[in-house]
Scaffold this active site. Structure first.
Site, PDB file in Angstrom:
ATOM      1  CG  HIS A 142      47.390  33.673  41.776  1.00 27.19           C
ATOM      2  ND1 HIS A 142      47.260  33.934  40.427  1.00 27.19           N
ATOM      3  CD2 HIS A 142      46.142  33.729  42.296  1.00 27.19           C
ATOM      4  CE1 HIS A 142      45.980  34.121  40.140  1.00 27.19           C
ATOM      5  NE2 HIS A 142      45.278  34.008  41.258  1.00 27.19           N
ATOM      6  CG  HIS A 147      44.092  38.377  42.448  1.00 35.97           C
ATOM      7  ND1 HIS A 147      42.920  38.504  41.754  1.00 35.97           N
ATOM      8  CD2 HIS A 147      44.374  37.049  42.449  1.00 35.97           C
ATOM      9  CE1 HIS A 147      42.497  37.304  41.357  1.00 35.97           C
ATOM     10  NE2 HIS A 147      43.368  36.405  41.767  1.00 35.97           N
ATOM     11  CD  GLU A 203      41.819  34.351  39.219  1.00 43.69           C
ATOM     12  OE1 GLU A 203      43.028  34.324  38.963  1.00 43.69           O
ATOM     13  OE2 GLU A 203      41.378  34.384  40.379  1.00 43.69           O
ATOM     14  CB  SER A 223      50.773  35.518  39.279  1.00 40.67           C
ATOM     15  OG  SER A 223      49.705  34.702  38.862  1.00 40.67           O
TER      16      SER A 223
HETATM   17 FE   LIG Z   1      43.200  34.299  41.409  1.00 36.17          FE
END
Ligand SMILES: [Fe+2]
Length: 310
Positions: A142, A147, A203, A223
Site C-alpha cells: 500500500h 503512495h 488515500e 493498491s
Molecule cells: Fe495510505
C-alpha cells in the site's frame, strides 16, 4: 534477541501483524526504524511479486498518468520487496521526498509533520500471502506501490507538504486557547477534518483527466485490485465534486469499499484545496465539523498538544 523471538521472526518474516522485529520496536516505543531487509521471507518476496503483477493491467486502465509516470521512474522490482534506499535514490532528486521506515501507527501530528519535512512514514511489513485483498492495516505494498509513485509529482508533493503546514497551524492555534475543554473540542474537530480531507484525496481521491476520463490518484484505490475498478466503474459509487465543506463533514469507515468518493480537476486543483484548507483552519471554519468516523485518539490529540507546546 531471545530464542523464542528469533524463531518467530524467522518463521513469519515481515508479515503484517506477525513480525517479531516490529513488535519489539513498538514495545520499545521506536517509531522510526530501519528496514531489516534480511528478515523478509521467500513468501514475503513472492507476495510482493504477485501483488504487483496483477495490478499492471488495472493501473493502465484506471490510474492517472502522473502515477504511471511515477511508477516508471521508481523501477519497482517485479520479484522481490523493494529496498526503501533504492526507491529514495530515484525519488529524492525529483521532489525531495523520501520514504522513511516506521514500526506502524504514527500519531497524527507526527505523521503530518513528517510530510512537511518531505518524509513519508512507510510501513515495512507485507500482508499475508493468503489475503491479497485490501486490509485495514497499511503494508509496504500500500505505502510503496500505492503512495510513493505520486510523490514523484511536484504539485502532488507540494500538496502533501501543505498538510504538514495545516497541522502546524492547528497546533499553534490550539496552544493559544486557554480553556482546556474548548481547546480539546476544537482540536478534535480540526484533526477529524484533516483526516477526512486526507482520506478523500491522498488515500481515495479520483481525478477528472484532461480528456474527461475519470482516473484514480488515491493510494487506497491504487493498491487495491478490487476497489480500483469498483471506484471508477461501479454505478453504486457516488462520485461528487471535491468541495471542502462536504469532504470535512463526510464520515468514512475503513473496512469496506467506499460508497462515496470525491473528484478533483487536477493536481493544481488539489494543491489549491490543501492551501484553502489552511485558511479554513485559521478562520476557525473547521472547529465544528460533523462528529462520527474517524475516531480521534488520545495519542493523536497529545501529538498536537505537544507540538503546540514547543
Ligand atoms: Fe495510505
Amino acid at each position: 534477541m531471545a530464542p523464542a523471538a528469533h524463531s518467530l521472526a524467522a518463521g513469519s518474516g515481515l508479515t503484517t501483524t506477525k513480525a517479531a522485529f516490529i513488535e519489539q520496536a513498538r514495545a520499545h516505543g521506536d517509531v522510526y526504524i530501519h528496514q531489516p531487509y534480511e528478515l523478509y521471507s521467500a513468501e514475503n518476496h513472492a507476495t510482493w511479486g504477485r501483488l504487483l503483477a496483477r495490478m499492471h493491467e488495472r493501473w493502465e486502465r484506471f490510474a492517472n498518468h502522473r502515477y504511471l509516470q511515477g511508477l516508471e521512474a521508481l523501477h519497482l522490482p517485479a520479484e522481490r520487496v523493494p529496498r526503501l534506499e533504492e526507491i529514495n535514490r530515484f525519488m529524492q532528486p525529483l521532489t525531495g521526498f523520501v520514504a522513511r521506515p516506521v514500526s506502524g501507527y504514527v500519531p497524527s501530528y507526527v505523521f503530518f509533520d513528517c510530510l512537511r519535512r518531505r518524509e513519508f512514514p512507510t510501513t515495512v511489513t507485507i500482508r499475508d500471502g493468503s489475503h491479497l485483498e485490501y486490509l485495514p492495516e497499511p503494508d509496504i505494498f500500500h505505502d510503496v506501490a500505492g503512495h510513493v509513485p505520486m510523490h514523484t509529482d511536484r504539485a502532488f508533493a507540494d500538496a502533501l507538504v501543505r498538510f504538514g503546514e495545516c497541522a502546524a497551524a492547528a497546533a499553534e492555534i490550539a496552544s493559544r486557547i486557554a480553556d482546556e475543554h474548548e481547546k480539546l473540542r476544537r482540536l478534535t474537530s480540526n484533526i477529524r477534518a484533516m483526516s477526512r480531507f486526507f482520506w478523500f484525496s491522498i488515500e481515495f481521491g479520483l481525478m477528472r483527466g484532461a480528456e474527461g476520463a475519470l482516473k484514480a490518484y488515491g493510494s487506497g484505490l491504487l493498491s487495491s485490485f478490487g476497489e480500483l475498478e469498483h471506484a471508477i466503474l461501479a454505478p453504486a459509487v457516488d462520485r461528487a465534486p471535491f468541495e471542502i465543506a462536504r469532504v470535512v463533514n463526510q464520515p468514512f469507515e475503513i473496512d469496506h469499499y467506499q460508497p462515496r468518493l470525491f473528484v478533483v480537476d487536477g493536481f493544481d486543483h488539489l494543491y489549491a484545496l490543501a492551501d484553502e484548507l489552511e485558511d479554513w483552519i485559521v478562520q476557525g471554519r473547521l472547529d465544528d465539523v460533523a462528529g462520527g468516523d474517524p475516531p480521534v485518539s488520545e495519542s493523536d490529540l497529545r501529538s498536537f498538544l505537544e507540538a503546540g507546546a514547543v
